[in-house]
Design a protein around this motif. Sequence first.
Motif, short mmCIF file in Angstrom:
data_model
loop_
_atom_site.label_atom_id
_atom_site.label_comp_id
_atom_site.label_asym_id
_atom_site.label_seq_id
_atom_site.Cartn_x
_atom_site.Cartn_y
_atom_site.Cartn_z
N CYS A 92 0.91 12.51 -0.61
CA CYS A 92 2.36 12.35 -0.51
C CYS A 92 3.07 13.43 -1.32
CB CYS A 92 2.79 10.96 -0.99
SG CYS A 92 2.35 9.62 0.15
N PHE A 93 4.16 13.94 -0.77
CA PHE A 93 4.94 15.02 -1.39
C PHE A 93 6.36 14.53 -1.63
CE2 PHE A 93 1.80 16.61 1.54
CZ PHE A 93 1.20 17.69 0.91
N ASP A 94 6.99 15.01 -2.70
CA ASP A 94 8.40 14.71 -2.90
C ASP A 94 9.21 16.00 -2.98
OD1 ASP A 94 8.02 15.76 -5.43
OD2 ASP A 94 8.31 13.89 -6.52
N VAL A 95 10.52 15.86 -3.16
CA VAL A 95 11.41 17.03 -3.12
C VAL A 95 11.32 17.88 -4.38
CG1 VAL A 95 13.04 15.93 -1.55
CG2 VAL A 95 13.30 15.60 -4.02
N ASP A 96 10.65 17.40 -5.41
CA ASP A 96 10.52 18.15 -6.66
C ASP A 96 9.27 19.02 -6.69
OD1 ASP A 96 12.86 17.03 -7.70
OD2 ASP A 96 11.77 15.22 -8.33
N ASN A 97 8.75 19.34 -5.51
CA ASN A 97 7.59 20.21 -5.41
C ASN A 97 6.36 19.62 -6.10
OD1 ASN A 97 6.37 22.53 -4.43
ND2 ASN A 97 6.68 23.67 -6.32
N GLU A 98 6.24 18.29 -6.02
CA GLU A 98 5.07 17.60 -6.57
C GLU A 98 4.34 16.88 -5.44
OE1 GLU A 98 6.55 14.96 -9.54
OE2 GLU A 98 6.75 16.51 -11.07
N SER A 99 3.06 16.65 -5.65
CA SER A 99 2.27 15.92 -4.66
C SER A 99 1.23 15.08 -5.38
CB SER A 99 1.58 16.88 -3.68
OG SER A 99 0.63 17.70 -4.37
N TYR A 100 0.76 14.04 -4.67
CA TYR A 100 -0.27 13.16 -5.24
C TYR A 100 -1.17 12.70 -4.11
CZ TYR A 100 -2.45 9.40 -7.90
OH TYR A 100 -3.37 8.59 -8.54
N SER A 101 -2.47 12.78 -4.32
CA SER A 101 -3.45 12.42 -3.29
C SER A 101 -4.28 11.23 -3.71
CB SER A 101 -4.37 13.61 -2.99
OG SER A 101 -3.64 14.74 -2.55
N GLN A 102 -4.70 10.45 -2.72
CA GLN A 102 -5.60 9.32 -2.96
C GLN A 102 -6.61 9.22 -1.81
OE1 GLN A 102 -3.23 5.74 -3.50
NE2 GLN A 102 -3.26 5.98 -5.72
N THR A 103 -7.76 8.64 -2.12
CA THR A 103 -8.76 8.30 -1.12
C THR A 103 -9.05 6.82 -1.26
OG1 THR A 103 -9.79 10.49 -1.20
CG2 THR A 103 -11.12 8.69 -0.30
N LEU A 104 -8.93 6.08 -0.17
CA LEU A 104 -9.14 4.63 -0.17
C LEU A 104 -10.19 4.28 0.88
CD1 LEU A 104 -5.37 3.56 -0.19
CD2 LEU A 104 -6.87 3.84 -2.18
N SER A 105 -10.97 3.24 0.61
CA SER A 105 -12.01 2.86 1.58
C SER A 105 -12.18 1.35 1.61
CB SER A 105 -13.34 3.53 1.24
OG SER A 105 -13.83 3.07 -0.01
N LEU A 106 -12.75 0.88 2.71
CA LEU A 106 -13.05 -0.53 2.92
C LEU A 106 -14.56 -0.74 2.92
CD1 LEU A 106 -10.64 -1.08 5.95
CD2 LEU A 106 -10.26 -1.94 3.63
N PRO A 107 -15.04 -1.90 2.50
CA PRO A 107 -16.48 -2.17 2.56
C PRO A 107 -16.98 -2.40 3.98
CG PRO A 107 -15.33 -4.08 1.71
CD PRO A 107 -14.31 -2.98 1.80
N SER A 108 -16.11 -2.86 4.87
CA SER A 108 -16.50 -3.13 6.25
C SER A 108 -15.25 -3.15 7.11
CB SER A 108 -17.24 -4.47 6.37
OG SER A 108 -16.38 -5.53 5.97
N THR A 109 -15.45 -3.24 8.40
CA THR A 109 -14.32 -3.31 9.32
C THR A 109 -14.27 -4.68 9.99
OG1 THR A 109 -13.24 -2.23 11.20
CG2 THR A 109 -15.64 -2.38 11.26
N GLY A 110 -13.11 -5.05 10.46
CA GLY A 110 -12.95 -6.35 11.11
C GLY A 110 -11.66 -6.35 11.92
N VAL A 111 -11.30 -7.51 12.46
CA VAL A 111 -10.10 -7.65 13.26
C VAL A 111 -9.35 -8.89 12.79
CG1 VAL A 111 -9.16 -7.95 15.58
CG2 VAL A 111 -11.23 -6.58 15.26
N ASN A 112 -8.06 -8.73 12.50
CA ASN A 112 -7.24 -9.87 12.09
C ASN A 112 -5.82 -9.63 12.58
OD1 ASN A 112 -5.65 -11.80 10.67
ND2 ASN A 112 -7.29 -12.02 9.17
N MET A 113 -5.49 -10.21 13.73
CA MET A 113 -4.20 -9.96 14.35
C MET A 113 -3.05 -10.69 13.65
SD MET A 113 -4.60 -7.73 16.69
CE MET A 113 -5.65 -6.98 15.42
N THR A 114 -3.34 -11.78 12.99
CA THR A 114 -2.28 -12.49 12.26
C THR A 114 -1.79 -11.64 11.09
OG1 THR A 114 -3.09 -14.68 12.88
CG2 THR A 114 -1.73 -14.54 10.91
#
Length: 451
Positions: A92-114
């Motif tokens: 993500c970047f902002d107007v002050d010429n700064e940025s911040y990065s992240q890496t996120l992960s899940l242990p598994s995948t699934g389906v939950n429409m609610t």
Amino acid sequence: MILPMENEQARRLSQKHHMKILWEDFFKSDDDTIAQDATLVEKTSIVGRIGIMLLSCGTGAWRVRDSMDTVARTLGITCSTDIGLVSIEYTCFDVDNESYSQTLSLPSTGVNMTKLNELEKLIRQFEKERGNWTIGQIHKKLREIENQKSAYPSIIAVLSAGLACAGFIFLLGGGLPKVICAFFGAGVGNYVRSIMGKRKITLVAKIAVAVAIAWAVYFICFHIGMILFHLDYHHAYGYIGAMLFVIPGFPFITSGLDMSKLDMRSGLERLTYAILVIIIATMAGWAVATILNLHPGSMLRLKIDPGMLTFLRLIASFCGVFGFSIMFNSRPPMAATAAIMGAMANTLRLSLVDYAHMAPALAAFIGALTAGLLASVVRQKVGFPRIAITVPSIVIMVPGLYMYRAVFNFGVTNINIGAFWITEALMIVIALPLGLLAARILTDKKWRHAD
């Protein structure tokens, strides 16, 4: 020497293989801070938390990115993200010429429409109120959604799987004995899968054991029927219906949609996951079928006139799609909506094959196109997530029987026959997302443009 505060922090750290993020501890601003006044790091974390929660619901990369972009714009920052099946890397970047990065992960995948529906409501409300929520409010709302338990008890999971597979096997040409045996086999198999899932058992073991038990239960029910009602052996051929609850419809369909938007990483990962599940399920089924001396055969043609057959197909398609929707954790109104759409689209597909002698793949394309067009109309009326009503409505069209026949024949080295069935399956599997894609291009201005 370890200070008491450091010791307390160490105890709070996750011991899981995929370490759980303590989101609320990560924020340094007070809970009363307006989100737009938070730091770039905190804004980025809000965007990422919402994104990874959406990804955990089984939706595709386009929807996850679109939602993350909406939240980022509302917070006054720019987001660039790369999305896979179980992970997100974003900056993500902002107007002050700064940025911040992240890496996120899940242990598994699934389906939950609610959960997906609740998250989409939250995002629309957040955008409508221009992000004037406090950090504490955001945490509270996301925590409530994240902590939602399954919408249904285990007995409903049993009944929904049984209903889905019973409808499926009728649509494949099975009579009442096959339908009943498939109902019990699929119900028990899905119950075992859900229990193993709650205990965090790995994917391979969970699928293989569930399929093996489902077929064993079908085999037992069939032999009880032979003893009590003198069933013909042809009814044994319906055993394929007992395993169809494991068909990975969501990743199959979303993989095609993602690749159409050039989200190749997500699309290929989803496709690989779907193929993995099918290989595990069909190989486990083939092993059990070999042990029990079961063979895939042609089902006896149902002696029903065309009008009554069409009516029964509408009912079976409704039951099948409704069962799959409940398995995807959809609420009853959402499940019923998808079931009505699926009943119309799938009955049209089958009628085109039987009465217009259309190629199965082309009929599947038209069926999926119909479901997609209906979803565009329905979404404007009721506001359900499009994917929550389109994908369940065409899962019933996925050719699980063809896939199993291909693997079975490969297993006994009937290569020519196996190649025939896998080709038939591939043509239909390719046609289904193409049908949804065509409907989406025709009805969704935002989707049909690349920007």
